[in-house]
Design a protein around this motif. Structure first.
Motif: not given
Length: 270
Positions: A208-209, A243, A245-247, A250-253, A255
Protein backbone atom coordinates in the motif's frame (compact mmCIF):
# COMPACT_ATOMS: atom_id res chain seq x y z
CA UNK A 1 14.33 23.23 -15.28
CA UNK A 2 13.86 25.19 -12.05
CA UNK A 3 14.23 22.50 -9.43
CA UNK A 4 13.06 22.91 -5.84
CA UNK A 5 15.82 23.93 -3.43
CA UNK A 6 17.00 21.13 -1.13
CA UNK A 7 17.29 21.88 2.59
CA UNK A 8 20.72 20.35 3.32
CA UNK A 9 20.14 20.43 7.08
CA UNK A 10 17.09 18.22 6.66
CA UNK A 11 19.01 15.79 4.44
CA UNK A 12 21.74 15.52 7.08
CA UNK A 13 19.21 15.01 9.89
CA UNK A 14 17.01 12.49 8.08
CA UNK A 15 19.82 10.17 7.01
CA UNK A 16 21.77 10.46 10.25
CA UNK A 17 18.70 9.50 12.27
CA UNK A 18 18.01 6.40 10.16
CA UNK A 19 21.54 5.03 9.70
CA UNK A 20 20.94 1.97 11.89
CA UNK A 21 17.86 0.76 9.98
CA UNK A 22 18.80 1.93 6.48
CA UNK A 23 20.10 -1.42 5.22
CA UNK A 24 16.87 -3.19 6.18
CA UNK A 25 14.76 -1.07 3.81
CA UNK A 26 17.14 0.12 1.06
CA UNK A 27 16.24 -2.57 -1.51
CA UNK A 28 16.59 -0.54 -4.71
CA UNK A 29 19.71 1.20 -3.39
CA UNK A 30 21.45 -2.16 -2.91
CA UNK A 31 20.59 -3.21 -6.45
CA UNK A 32 22.02 0.09 -7.71
CA UNK A 33 25.34 -0.65 -5.97
CA UNK A 34 25.64 -4.01 -7.78
CA UNK A 35 24.87 -2.42 -11.15
CA UNK A 36 27.30 0.45 -10.59
CA UNK A 37 30.12 -1.98 -9.78
CA UNK A 38 29.33 -3.99 -12.92
CA UNK A 39 29.56 -0.81 -14.99
CA UNK A 40 32.82 0.18 -13.33
CA UNK A 41 34.43 -3.24 -13.91
CA UNK A 42 33.43 -3.13 -17.58
CA UNK A 43 35.55 0.03 -17.98
CA UNK A 44 38.85 -1.56 -16.98
CA UNK A 45 40.97 -2.17 -13.86
CA UNK A 46 40.03 -0.37 -10.63
CA UNK A 47 42.84 1.74 -9.18
CA UNK A 48 43.06 3.89 -6.08
CA UNK A 49 43.15 5.54 -3.72
CA UNK A 50 39.35 5.41 -3.73
CA UNK A 51 36.95 8.03 -2.36
CA UNK A 52 33.27 7.22 -1.86
CA UNK A 53 31.13 10.36 -1.74
CA UNK A 54 27.96 9.95 0.31
CA UNK A 55 28.91 6.54 1.65
CA UNK A 56 25.73 5.87 3.60
CA UNK A 57 26.23 2.67 5.59
CA UNK A 58 29.23 1.67 3.45
CA UNK A 59 27.59 -0.89 1.15
CA UNK A 60 29.54 0.22 -1.91
CA UNK A 61 32.88 0.49 -0.12
CA UNK A 62 32.42 -2.96 1.43
CA UNK A 63 32.06 -4.37 -2.08
CA UNK A 64 35.19 -2.54 -3.25
CA UNK A 65 37.09 -3.85 -0.22
CA UNK A 66 35.95 -7.41 -1.01
CA UNK A 67 37.12 -7.07 -4.62
CA UNK A 68 40.49 -5.44 -3.87
CA UNK A 69 41.34 -5.47 -0.12
CA UNK A 70 44.65 -3.67 -0.64
CA UNK A 71 43.10 -0.52 -2.16
CA UNK A 72 43.25 2.54 0.16
CA UNK A 73 39.65 3.58 0.89
CA UNK A 74 38.24 6.90 2.10
CA UNK A 75 34.52 7.36 2.75
CA UNK A 76 32.58 10.56 3.36
CA UNK A 77 28.99 11.50 4.09
CA UNK A 78 27.17 14.66 5.09
CA UNK A 79 25.22 12.69 7.73
CA UNK A 80 27.41 11.91 10.74
CA UNK A 81 25.36 8.83 11.64
CA UNK A 82 26.07 7.35 8.23
CA UNK A 83 29.78 8.18 8.38
CA UNK A 84 30.08 6.45 11.76
CA UNK A 85 28.20 3.39 10.52
CA UNK A 86 30.44 3.04 7.45
CA UNK A 87 33.59 3.52 9.55
CA UNK A 88 32.52 0.59 11.74
CA UNK A 89 31.51 -1.71 8.90
CA UNK A 90 34.31 -1.34 6.33
CA UNK A 91 37.70 -2.79 7.42
CA UNK A 92 40.56 -0.31 7.48
CA UNK A 93 38.56 2.53 5.94
CA UNK A 94 39.24 6.22 6.71
CA UNK A 95 36.05 8.23 7.23
CA UNK A 96 35.15 11.92 7.38
CA UNK A 97 31.97 14.01 7.42
CA UNK A 98 31.84 16.03 4.19
CA UNK A 99 29.50 17.87 1.84
CA UNK A 100 29.81 16.56 -1.74
CA UNK A 101 29.65 20.16 -3.00
CA UNK A 102 32.66 21.19 -0.88
CA UNK A 103 34.97 18.21 -0.38
CA UNK A 104 37.71 18.71 2.26
CA UNK A 105 40.44 16.97 0.24
CA UNK A 106 43.46 18.20 -1.66
CA UNK A 107 43.54 18.28 -5.44
CA UNK A 108 44.44 15.16 -7.45
CA UNK A 109 44.51 12.87 -4.42
CA UNK A 110 42.36 9.95 -5.68
CA UNK A 111 42.45 7.53 -8.58
CA UNK A 112 38.72 6.79 -8.35
CA UNK A 113 35.74 8.74 -6.98
CA UNK A 114 32.55 6.70 -6.47
CA UNK A 115 29.04 7.59 -5.38
CA UNK A 116 25.72 5.76 -5.24
CA UNK A 117 22.24 7.23 -4.67
CA UNK A 118 23.55 10.59 -3.46
CA UNK A 119 23.82 13.31 -6.10
CA UNK A 120 20.04 13.74 -6.44
CA UNK A 121 20.31 15.58 -3.11
CA UNK A 122 22.55 18.31 -4.57
CA UNK A 123 21.37 21.89 -5.12
CA UNK A 124 24.31 22.51 -7.47
CA UNK A 125 25.06 19.37 -9.47
CA UNK A 126 27.76 20.97 -11.69
CA UNK A 127 29.58 22.18 -8.57
CA UNK A 128 29.40 18.72 -6.97
CA UNK A 129 30.76 17.07 -10.12
CA UNK A 130 33.49 19.72 -10.37
CA UNK A 131 34.53 18.84 -6.82
CA UNK A 132 34.78 15.20 -7.88
CA UNK A 133 37.02 16.24 -10.77
CA UNK A 134 39.16 18.46 -8.55
CA UNK A 135 40.12 15.68 -6.13
CA UNK A 136 40.81 13.16 -8.91
CA UNK A 137 44.31 12.59 -10.23
CA UNK A 138 44.76 13.11 -13.99
CA UNK A 139 43.43 10.01 -15.74
CA UNK A 140 41.31 9.11 -12.71
CA UNK A 141 37.72 7.93 -13.05
CA UNK A 142 34.46 9.27 -11.68
CA UNK A 143 31.60 6.76 -11.44
CA UNK A 144 28.19 7.28 -9.86
CA UNK A 145 24.50 6.44 -9.81
CA UNK A 146 21.75 8.87 -8.87
CA UNK A 147 17.97 8.96 -9.00
CA UNK A 148 16.57 10.79 -12.03
CA UNK A 149 13.43 12.72 -12.88
CA UNK A 150 11.24 9.61 -13.36
CA UNK A 151 11.75 8.59 -9.73
CA UNK A 152 8.57 8.15 -7.68
CA UNK A 153 6.53 9.80 -10.41
CA UNK A 154 3.42 7.96 -9.18
CA UNK A 155 3.73 9.48 -5.71
CA UNK A 156 4.59 12.97 -6.93
CA UNK A 157 1.78 13.08 -9.51
CA UNK A 158 -0.78 11.73 -7.03
CA UNK A 159 0.27 14.38 -4.52
CA UNK A 160 0.03 17.14 -7.14
CA UNK A 161 -3.49 16.08 -8.14
CA UNK A 162 -4.60 15.76 -4.50
CA UNK A 163 -3.40 19.29 -3.81
CA UNK A 164 -5.27 20.61 -6.84
CA UNK A 165 -8.48 19.07 -5.53
CA UNK A 166 -8.22 19.59 -1.78
CA UNK A 167 -5.22 21.81 -1.04
CA UNK A 168 -6.76 25.18 -1.67
CA UNK A 169 -4.66 25.82 -4.77
CA UNK A 170 -1.31 25.38 -3.05
CA UNK A 171 1.48 24.13 -5.36
CA UNK A 172 3.14 20.80 -4.67
CA UNK A 173 6.60 21.08 -3.12
CA UNK A 174 7.49 17.43 -3.63
CA UNK A 175 11.18 17.03 -4.39
CA UNK A 176 12.36 17.17 -8.00
CA UNK A 177 15.08 14.99 -9.52
CA UNK A 178 17.60 15.77 -12.30
CA UNK A 179 17.18 14.64 -15.90
CA UNK A 180 19.70 12.60 -17.86
CA UNK A 181 20.53 15.68 -19.92
CA UNK A 182 21.21 17.74 -16.77
CA UNK A 183 23.54 14.99 -15.55
CA UNK A 184 25.39 14.78 -18.86
CA UNK A 185 25.75 18.57 -19.07
CA UNK A 186 27.11 18.72 -15.51
CA UNK A 187 29.73 16.06 -16.31
CA UNK A 188 30.86 17.89 -19.44
CA UNK A 189 30.96 21.22 -17.57
CA UNK A 190 33.18 19.60 -14.91
CA UNK A 191 35.70 18.72 -17.63
CA UNK A 192 35.26 14.96 -17.80
CA UNK A 193 35.99 13.11 -21.03
CA UNK A 194 34.70 9.75 -22.31
CA UNK A 195 31.38 10.54 -20.64
CA UNK A 196 28.81 7.73 -20.42
CA UNK A 197 25.29 8.35 -19.08
CA UNK A 198 22.72 5.56 -18.96
CA UNK A 199 19.19 5.52 -17.54
CA UNK A 200 17.54 2.36 -16.13
CA UNK A 201 14.13 1.97 -14.50
CA UNK A 202 13.57 -0.14 -11.39
CA UNK A 203 10.11 -0.86 -9.95
CA UNK A 204 9.38 -1.84 -6.35
CA UNK A 205 5.97 -3.08 -5.30
CA UNK A 206 4.39 -2.42 -1.92
CA UNK A 207 1.20 -3.60 -0.19
CA UNK A 208 0.00 0.00 0.00
CA UNK A 209 0.94 3.66 -0.29
CA UNK A 210 1.29 3.94 3.47
CA UNK A 211 3.89 1.15 3.43
CA UNK A 212 5.84 2.91 0.67
CA UNK A 213 5.89 6.15 2.67
CA UNK A 214 7.03 4.25 5.76
CA UNK A 215 9.88 2.61 3.83
CA UNK A 216 11.03 5.97 2.44
CA UNK A 217 11.05 7.42 5.95
CA UNK A 218 13.00 4.45 7.34
CA UNK A 219 15.90 5.07 4.95
CA UNK A 220 15.87 8.84 5.46
CA UNK A 221 14.59 9.55 1.93
CA UNK A 222 11.99 12.05 3.05
CA UNK A 223 11.01 15.21 1.23
CA UNK A 224 13.79 17.75 1.82
CA UNK A 225 12.52 20.54 -0.45
CA UNK A 226 13.21 23.83 1.28
CA UNK A 227 9.66 25.20 0.91
CA UNK A 228 7.86 21.98 1.74
CA UNK A 229 4.89 22.00 4.12
CA UNK A 230 5.02 19.65 7.12
CA UNK A 231 4.93 16.06 5.82
CA UNK A 232 3.03 15.98 2.55
CA UNK A 233 0.30 18.31 3.79
CA UNK A 234 -3.01 17.98 5.60
CA UNK A 235 -4.73 14.71 6.44
CA UNK A 236 -7.34 15.44 3.77
CA UNK A 237 -4.64 15.86 1.13
CA UNK A 238 -2.91 12.68 2.26
CA UNK A 239 -6.10 10.61 2.14
CA UNK A 240 -6.94 11.89 -1.35
CA UNK A 241 -3.35 11.31 -2.54
CA UNK A 242 -3.49 7.66 -1.40
CA UNK A 243 -6.84 7.21 -3.13
CA UNK A 244 -5.56 8.68 -6.41
CA UNK A 245 -2.39 6.57 -6.24
CA UNK A 246 -4.43 3.36 -5.88
CA UNK A 247 -6.89 4.31 -8.60
CA UNK A 248 -4.30 5.39 -11.20
CA UNK A 249 -1.40 3.02 -10.54
CA UNK A 250 -2.42 0.02 -8.47
CA UNK A 251 -5.13 -1.52 -6.39
CA UNK A 252 -6.10 -2.29 -2.85
CA UNK A 253 -3.28 -4.80 -2.29
CA UNK A 254 -0.35 -3.78 -4.50
CA UNK A 255 1.07 -0.49 -5.77
CA UNK A 256 4.23 0.22 -7.81
CA UNK A 257 7.00 2.67 -6.94
CA UNK A 258 9.22 3.51 -9.91
CA UNK A 259 12.83 4.67 -9.70
CA UNK A 260 14.78 6.09 -12.62
CA UNK A 261 18.43 5.30 -11.96
CA UNK A 262 20.96 7.35 -13.92
CA UNK A 263 24.42 5.79 -14.12
CA UNK A 264 27.33 7.95 -15.16
CA UNK A 265 31.05 7.60 -15.68
CA UNK A 266 33.79 9.92 -16.87
CA UNK A 267 37.55 10.29 -16.84
CA UNK A 268 39.62 13.29 -15.82
CA UNK A 269 41.89 14.26 -18.71
CA UNK A 270 45.47 13.05 -18.28
Amino acid sequence: MNRSVIDTRQVRLHFSNHAEEYDRYAVVQKKVVVNLLDLLRSCGPISGPVLEVGCGTGTLSRQIYTLIPALPLMVSDIAHGMTRHAARSVPGVAAVDADAQDLPFRESGFGLVLSSSVYQWMNDLPRAFAEGARVLAPGGRFAFALFGEGTLYELRESHRLALEETGGGRPSHAQDFPSSEEVRSALVAAGFEGVLVRSVYEVERHPGVEILLRHLKRIGAQNAAGRRPPGLGSRRVMERMIQIYRERYGGEENIPATYEVIYGIGRKPA
